[in-house]
Design a protein around this motif. Structure first.
Motif, PDB file in Angstrom:
ATOM      1  N   VAL A  65      30.678  29.920  90.239  1.00 58.50           N
ATOM      2  CA  VAL A  65      31.776  30.324  91.128  1.00 58.50           C
ATOM      3  C   VAL A  65      32.015  31.833  91.098  1.00 58.50           C
ATOM      4  CG1 VAL A  65      32.960  28.100  90.978  1.00 58.50           C
ATOM      5  CG2 VAL A  65      33.460  29.859  89.287  1.00 58.50           C
ATOM      6  N   ARG A  66      31.065  32.606  90.583  1.00 62.39           N
ATOM      7  CA  ARG A  66      31.309  34.040  90.455  1.00 62.39           C
ATOM      8  C   ARG A  66      31.396  34.743  91.810  1.00 62.39           C
ATOM      9  NH1 ARG A  66      25.493  35.725  87.759  1.00 62.39           N
ATOM     10  NH2 ARG A  66      24.151  35.130  89.515  1.00 62.39           N
ATOM     11  N   ASP A  67      30.866  34.121  92.866  1.00 62.93           N
ATOM     12  CA  ASP A  67      30.959  34.710  94.206  1.00 62.93           C
ATOM     13  C   ASP A  67      32.069  34.076  95.031  1.00 62.93           C
ATOM     14  OD1 ASP A  67      29.690  32.265  94.334  1.00 62.93           O
ATOM     15  OD2 ASP A  67      28.264  32.859  95.895  1.00 62.93           O
ATOM     16  N   LEU A  68      32.970  33.321  94.367  1.00 66.84           N
ATOM     17  CA  LEU A  68      34.057  32.642  95.068  1.00 66.84           C
ATOM     18  C   LEU A  68      35.406  33.091  94.522  1.00 66.84           C
ATOM     19  CD1 LEU A  68      32.595  29.012  95.034  1.00 66.84           C
ATOM     20  CD2 LEU A  68      32.485  30.662  96.911  1.00 66.84           C
ATOM     21  N   PRO A  69      36.441  33.122  95.357  1.00 68.27           N
ATOM     22  CA  PRO A  69      37.770  33.513  94.864  1.00 68.27           C
ATOM     23  C   PRO A  69      38.368  32.469  93.955  1.00 68.27           C
ATOM     24  CG  PRO A  69      37.911  32.752  97.128  1.00 68.27           C
ATOM     25  CD  PRO A  69      36.435  32.819  96.798  1.00 68.27           C
ATOM     26  N   ALA A  70      39.112  32.910  92.966  1.00 66.41           N
ATOM     27  CA  ALA A  70      39.808  31.992  92.065  1.00 66.41           C
ATOM     28  C   ALA A  70      40.967  31.341  92.802  1.00 66.41           C
ATOM     29  CB  ALA A  70      40.315  32.738  90.841  1.00 66.41           C
TER      30      ALA A  70
END
Length: 227
Positions: A65-70
């Motif tokens: 998920v490093r390319d996705l917003p938290a």
């Protein structure tokens, strides 16, 4: 006597820690939100969801998920089916239990046009539980069912075009999820149903019902992804 102080062993970095169920749930909800928002395609979501339960450390989970917003970040929008933030959600991002189905020396059934929540807990002790999702109205992309069976029997049925995944085990018991690799019938835009279970001298079985197809959420999500 050697009084020289020896340096303490360095503590394990958080990324090296073994991932917990709560860690995996948090990542699963980020992926579900990303699919609903159009940040991931259905194929990308399915691929990352497969990796979610294969990796072992927190660091490996974060890579997914490093390319996705938290959740709750400035770039994050509400996921489909969640119009307002859920004040009962835990700090780890895990969805609260929506419903608990219990059968102790008895039987319990959920079927028809019912609305399963994101997270259902099923407990069967010397009892029988039937969860029929073939006519259910799904309001979220990922539905999780946690099952514990002790000398009991739990049967779960889903529409044939839903993606069904299972993660569990049995001790002198049976845990079976049928039809996980049905690429010819599974609709990548349809919901994902995850079965997690443990059977002690009991039986847990999940399978698709041939001929029963879900259309509600599948059609809505497909239009959203194509728009």
């Amino acid at each position: 006597m050697d009084l020289e102080k020896k340096p303490a062993a360095p503590a394990a970095a958080p990324a090296e820690l073994r991932a917990s169920d709560a860690d995996r749930d948090r990542i699963a909800h980020i992926l579900a939100d990303a699919l609903a928002e159009g940040r991931l395609t259905a194929d990308e979501h399915s691929e990352r969801l497969d990796s979610l339960y294969a990796v072992k450390t927190v660091g490996e989970l974060e890579v997914l998920v490093r390319d996705l917003p938290a959740p709750g970040g400035p770039a994050a929008a509400p996921a489909y089916g969640r119009q307002h933030p859920d004040p009962t959600a835990t700090a780890t991002g895990r969805a609260p239990v929506s419903e608990t189905v219990v059968a102790v020396c008895s039987s319990s059934t959920r079927k028809g046009r019912w609305r399963p929540g994101p997270h259902t807990r099923v407990v069967s002790v010397l009892g029988d539980v039937t969860i029929d999702l073939t006519e259910a109205v799904f309001e979220q992309q990922v539905t999780e069912i946690d099952v514990t069976s002790v000398l009991g029997n739990v049967e779960i049925t889903v529409p044939e075009n839903v993606t069904l995944r299972g993660y569990g085990s049995g001790v002198l018991g049976n845990f079976e999820v049928h039809g996980e690799g049905r690429a010819e019938t599974t609709d990548p835009s349809a919901p994902v149903v995850i079965i997690r279970g443990f059977a002690l001298l009991g039986n847990i079985e999940a399978r698709p019902k041939l001929g029963a197809r879900l259309v509600d959420l599948a059609l809505k999500l497909r239009k959203r992804l194509q728009s």
